[in-house]
Design a protein around this motif. Structure first.
Motif, short mmCIF file in Angstrom:
data_model
loop_
_atom_site.label_atom_id
_atom_site.label_comp_id
_atom_site.label_asym_id
_atom_site.label_seq_id
_atom_site.Cartn_x
_atom_site.Cartn_y
_atom_site.Cartn_z
N THR A 1 0.83 -1.20 0.00
CA THR A 1 0.00 0.00 0.00
C THR A 1 0.87 1.26 0.00
OG1 THR A 1 -0.26 -0.34 2.37
CG2 THR A 1 -2.12 -0.93 1.01
N GLY A 2 2.02 1.18 0.65
CA GLY A 2 2.96 2.30 0.62
C GLY A 2 3.50 2.55 -0.78
N ILE A 3 3.80 1.47 -1.50
CA ILE A 3 4.35 1.62 -2.85
C ILE A 3 3.34 2.27 -3.78
CG2 ILE A 3 5.03 0.31 -4.90
CD1 ILE A 3 6.38 -1.71 -2.99
N VAL A 4 2.08 1.84 -3.70
CA VAL A 4 1.06 2.39 -4.59
C VAL A 4 0.90 3.89 -4.37
CG1 VAL A 4 -1.36 2.27 -5.26
CG2 VAL A 4 -0.12 0.19 -4.74
N LYS A 5 1.08 4.33 -3.11
CA LYS A 5 0.87 5.74 -2.78
C LYS A 5 2.04 6.62 -3.19
CE LYS A 5 -2.07 5.04 1.25
NZ LYS A 5 -1.98 4.84 2.70
N ILE A 6 3.16 6.05 -3.61
CA ILE A 6 4.37 6.85 -3.79
C ILE A 6 4.12 8.09 -4.64
CG2 ILE A 6 5.13 5.35 -5.70
CD1 ILE A 6 7.95 6.23 -5.08
N TYR A 7 4.43 9.23 -4.05
CA TYR A 7 4.18 10.51 -4.71
C TYR A 7 5.23 11.56 -4.33
CZ TYR A 7 2.04 15.03 -5.59
OH TYR A 7 1.83 16.32 -5.99
N ASP A 8 5.32 11.87 -3.03
CA ASP A 8 6.22 12.96 -2.61
C ASP A 8 7.68 12.69 -2.96
OD1 ASP A 8 4.41 11.69 -0.94
OD2 ASP A 8 4.92 12.83 0.84
N LEU A 9 8.07 11.41 -2.88
CA LEU A 9 9.47 11.06 -3.18
C LEU A 9 9.80 11.47 -4.61
CD1 LEU A 9 12.06 9.68 -2.24
CD2 LEU A 9 11.12 7.52 -3.01
N ILE A 10 8.90 11.14 -5.54
CA ILE A 10 9.12 11.47 -6.94
C ILE A 10 9.14 12.99 -7.14
CG2 ILE A 10 8.09 11.32 -9.25
CD1 ILE A 10 9.02 8.65 -8.46
N VAL A 11 8.16 13.68 -6.54
CA VAL A 11 8.08 15.13 -6.71
C VAL A 11 9.38 15.77 -6.25
CG1 VAL A 11 6.92 17.22 -5.91
CG2 VAL A 11 5.58 15.23 -6.55
N ALA A 12 9.89 15.34 -5.10
CA ALA A 12 11.07 15.98 -4.54
C ALA A 12 12.34 15.58 -5.29
CB ALA A 12 11.21 15.62 -3.06
N GLN A 13 12.47 14.28 -5.61
CA GLN A 13 13.75 13.82 -6.14
C GLN A 13 13.92 14.11 -7.62
OE1 GLN A 13 14.59 9.72 -5.34
NE2 GLN A 13 16.77 9.95 -5.78
N THR A 14 12.87 13.86 -8.41
CA THR A 14 13.04 14.02 -9.86
C THR A 14 11.99 14.93 -10.49
OG1 THR A 14 11.58 12.19 -10.42
CG2 THR A 14 13.89 11.65 -10.00
N GLY A 15 10.89 15.19 -9.79
CA GLY A 15 9.80 15.94 -10.40
C GLY A 15 9.19 15.21 -11.59
N GLY A 16 9.39 13.91 -11.64
CA GLY A 16 8.85 13.11 -12.75
C GLY A 16 9.84 12.98 -13.91
N GLY A 17 10.95 13.71 -13.84
CA GLY A 17 11.89 13.74 -14.95
C GLY A 17 13.03 12.76 -14.82
N PRO A 18 14.00 12.75 -15.70
CA PRO A 18 14.08 13.63 -16.88
C PRO A 18 12.95 13.32 -17.87
CG PRO A 18 15.97 12.11 -16.76
CD PRO A 18 15.16 11.88 -15.56
N GLY A 19 12.37 14.37 -18.42
CA GLY A 19 11.20 14.21 -19.30
C GLY A 19 10.03 13.72 -18.47
N ILE A 20 9.48 12.57 -18.87
CA ILE A 20 8.42 11.97 -18.06
C ILE A 20 8.84 10.57 -17.61
CG2 ILE A 20 6.50 13.28 -19.01
CD1 ILE A 20 5.90 10.85 -20.81
N SER A 21 10.18 10.38 -17.47
CA SER A 21 10.67 9.01 -17.27
C SER A 21 10.44 8.47 -15.86
CB SER A 21 12.16 8.95 -17.60
OG SER A 21 12.85 9.82 -16.75
#
Lengths: 297, 301
Positions: free
Chosen positions: A226-246
């Motif tokens: 359930t923690g994995i499915v929720k993953i959001y803040d880590l991505i926003v902070a570390q990569t912002g979804g980038g490079p590109g949308i990768s």
């Protein structure tokens, strides 16, 4: 008969008053909110929600969107690697710490502290550690290995593994603690018996101890997934979804659609898919865990 | 000489002593220390980076200790760092987080403890059904409920305010906290409750005079769980508050990931530590209670 009815309602009235916040939360937020989102995922809501039915259009569009497909793929890669590694690392650490070592508290404290930090802090630290101009790559090159390349956050193919490192650093302590609690719950006689039978330690772990720890494994699995499915803040902070949308993930897709692209319908459809994913894991677990216990009573 | 075999129990007792530098110990401690270093490294790197000047960062090595210690990055991170056009540093976010965390923790714990008490000692018909829904609700991805809550908060005029966010934290803290308190109150001896009943105490009197004084450890666990959880929240902060009210995690992210200007890594790392400082201090001070909070949350939930 009619005179006893009000009594029934007002019996234990303080308790019912105390439970009002729970009842409101359960009915309106959890059940109501979920039904609302699922219903509106079949509409063409844009900037504002509106009840204009479009059938499965939002879902068809969702599964034809590259950003969503990449999100799903990332979640699958991240989720699978995270799951396997966090369990292997967590269990091995717990087994090592369980060897009646000295400084147990110190080592446990050091391994668990990342779990106290937020995903934003985790993401930013690892963004810095993995920065190719200043971080690990530069340090290793400075030691004389000039061609050393380790810049996961800057190459689209492997960026998600850079996030994975941060995720493992943050989350494996939790698994370690849960596994350690499980190991401590095992009767010492089991160990004695396996030693008398001359079973090597590693074999005892795999064939005796791990099967005995099934309940701990199952609960940990549910928490981790359930923690994995929720993953959001880590991505926003570390990569912002980038490079590109990768390094996009489903939770970020939902947020972007709802609050930035003004495409609520897509957001609702995507979040409904997230709900389905969790339900596929939680419902079988609940049946296994709680459905069985009814027969035992 | 022959006597030794006839008295086999008089020999050395206890487990076989182990040599401190056996191969097993070298392997065991070697592995553990290496792993512990890996976990500790990012915290160390954050600290040393935040104490260096930018020229030193550009030249040197992230692992090397600072040659010239400077606290300028910390000052700048706290009061001058920019997010877009405003340059107030993290201090605004810090005070917002304080204003969010304190009422959220108090409100959620009061509601959940009273609720857990009702569920354990004053169970009414249908209570278990709502409790089951509540626990299953904890597994629903937040994204599913994000927008319906936006609408609810807008209806009551709290969307974008700190009060609205406090309410959201109270709602989402309810499943785990209710479970925590219900299980704890159920484990207390029932005779206490019965004796208080015989003495004529009612629902609220027993709660305030018998249950709460006996449950200080579990209240501490709940406070630890909630303070770290709410302080570390990012998603609810970004969705339910306006930029003036952003909590610390959101302002941190905006400072570090803002695209304008030259990147000042030392300021960024100082800001990152500052944001992590509250949960970290709670963690290091509370120790075993923190672990207990995790375990309590993990048992079934």
């Amino acid at each position: 008969m009619s005179s006893t009815r009000p009594n029934q309602l007002f019996r234990n009235i303080s308790s019912k008053i105390a439970a009002i916040p729970m009842i409101v939360t359960a009915l309106f937020v959890f059940v109501g909110g979920t039904i609302w989102t699922v219903v509106y995922s079949f509409t063409n809501s844009g900037l504002l929600p509106r009840l204009q039915w479009v059938g499965l259009d939002q879902y068809e569009r969702l599964w034809a969107t590259r950003k969503w497909l990449i999100s799903i793929e990332n979640l699958a890669i991240y989720g699978l690697c995270m799951l396997v590694l966090v369990f292997v690392i967590g269990f091995i650490l717990a087994a090592l710490i369980d060897q009646k070592i000295r400084f147990e508290d110190t080592i446990r404290t050091v391994i668990l502290y990342p779990y106290a930090l937020s995903f934003v802090v985790t993401g930013l630290v690892w963004q810095w550690m993995l920065n190719p101009e200043f971080g690990v790559q530069k340090v290793v090159r400075g030691w004389g290995w000039e061609s050393f390349t380790f810049d996961p956050l800057y190459s689209a193919d492997i960026a998600i593994y850079g996030v994975l490192i941060a995720g493992i650093w943050q989350g494996s302590g939790l698994v370690m603690v849960l596994m350690l609690a499980g190991l401590r719950g095992i009767d010492q006689d089991v160990w004695k018996a396996s030693r008398v039978d001359g079973i090597p330690t590693w074999k005892a772990y795999i064939f005796v101890i791990i099967p005995m720890m099934r309940p701990v494994f199952v609960t940990t699995l549910v928490i981790v997934v359930t923690g994995i499915v929720k993953i959001y803040d880590l991505i926003v902070a570390q990569t912002g979804g980038g490079p590109g949308i990768s390094t996009e993930v489903p939770a970020k897709y939902v947020y972007d659609m709802m609050f930035q692209a003004n495409n609520l319908g897509q957001g609702f459809a995507a979040s409904t898919m997230m709900l389905v994913t969790v339900a596929l894991i939680v419902i079988p677990w609940a049946i296994l865990e709680f459905g069985g216990s009814k027969h035992r009573d | 000489m022959i006597d030794t075999t006839s008295a086999p129990l008089t020999g050395p007792q206890g487990p076989k002593p182990r040599k401190p530098f056996s191969r097993r110990n070298i392997f065991l401690y070697g592995t553990l220390i290496t792993i512990a270093l890996f976990y500790a490294l990012p915290l160390y790197v954050m600290f040393v980076t935040s104490l260096k000047g930018m020229p030193e960062i550009r030249l040197g090595n992230v692992f090397s200790p600072p040659l010239e210690v400077t606290f300028q990055p910390w000052v700048k991170a706290w009061s001058e760092a920019c997010t877009g056009l405003t340059c107030n540093g993290l201090s605004t976010g810090f005070w917002n987080s304080v204003q969010i965390t304190i009422p959220s923790v108090i409100l959620s714990i009061i509601i959940a403890s009273v609720n857990g008490y009702a569920l354990s000692n004053w169970k009414f018909k249908g209570a278990d059904a709502f409790f089951t829904i509540l626990i299953f609700g904890a597994f629903i991805p937040y994204q599913v409920m994000l927008y319906p809550i936006v609408i609810m908060l807008r209806e009551v005029g709290l969307y974008g305010s700190l009060g609205g966010l406090v309410l959201v934290h109270t709602v989402f803290g309810m499943p785990i906290l209710t479970l925590l308190f219900r299980n704890y109150f159920t484990s207390l001896p029932e005779e206490l409750f019965k004796a208080a009943r015989v003495d004529g105490a009612g629902f609220w009197a027993i709660y305030a005079k018998v249950m709460v004084p006996m449950s200080l450890p579990i209240f501490t666990v709940a406070v630890i769980l909630q303070v770290t959880g709410i302080w570390n929240d990012f998603l609810f902060g970004v969705v339910y508050t306006s930029p003036d009210n952003y909590p610390m995690t959101v302002s941190l992210n905006n400072i570090v990931n803002s695209t304008q200007g030259v990147k000042e890594y030392n300021v960024n790392m100082a800001a990152t530590i500052l944001t992590g400082l509250v949960p970290l201090s709670i963690y290091f001070v509370s120790g075993r209670l923190f672990v207990r909070g995790i375990a309590a949350g993990a048992v079934k939930g």
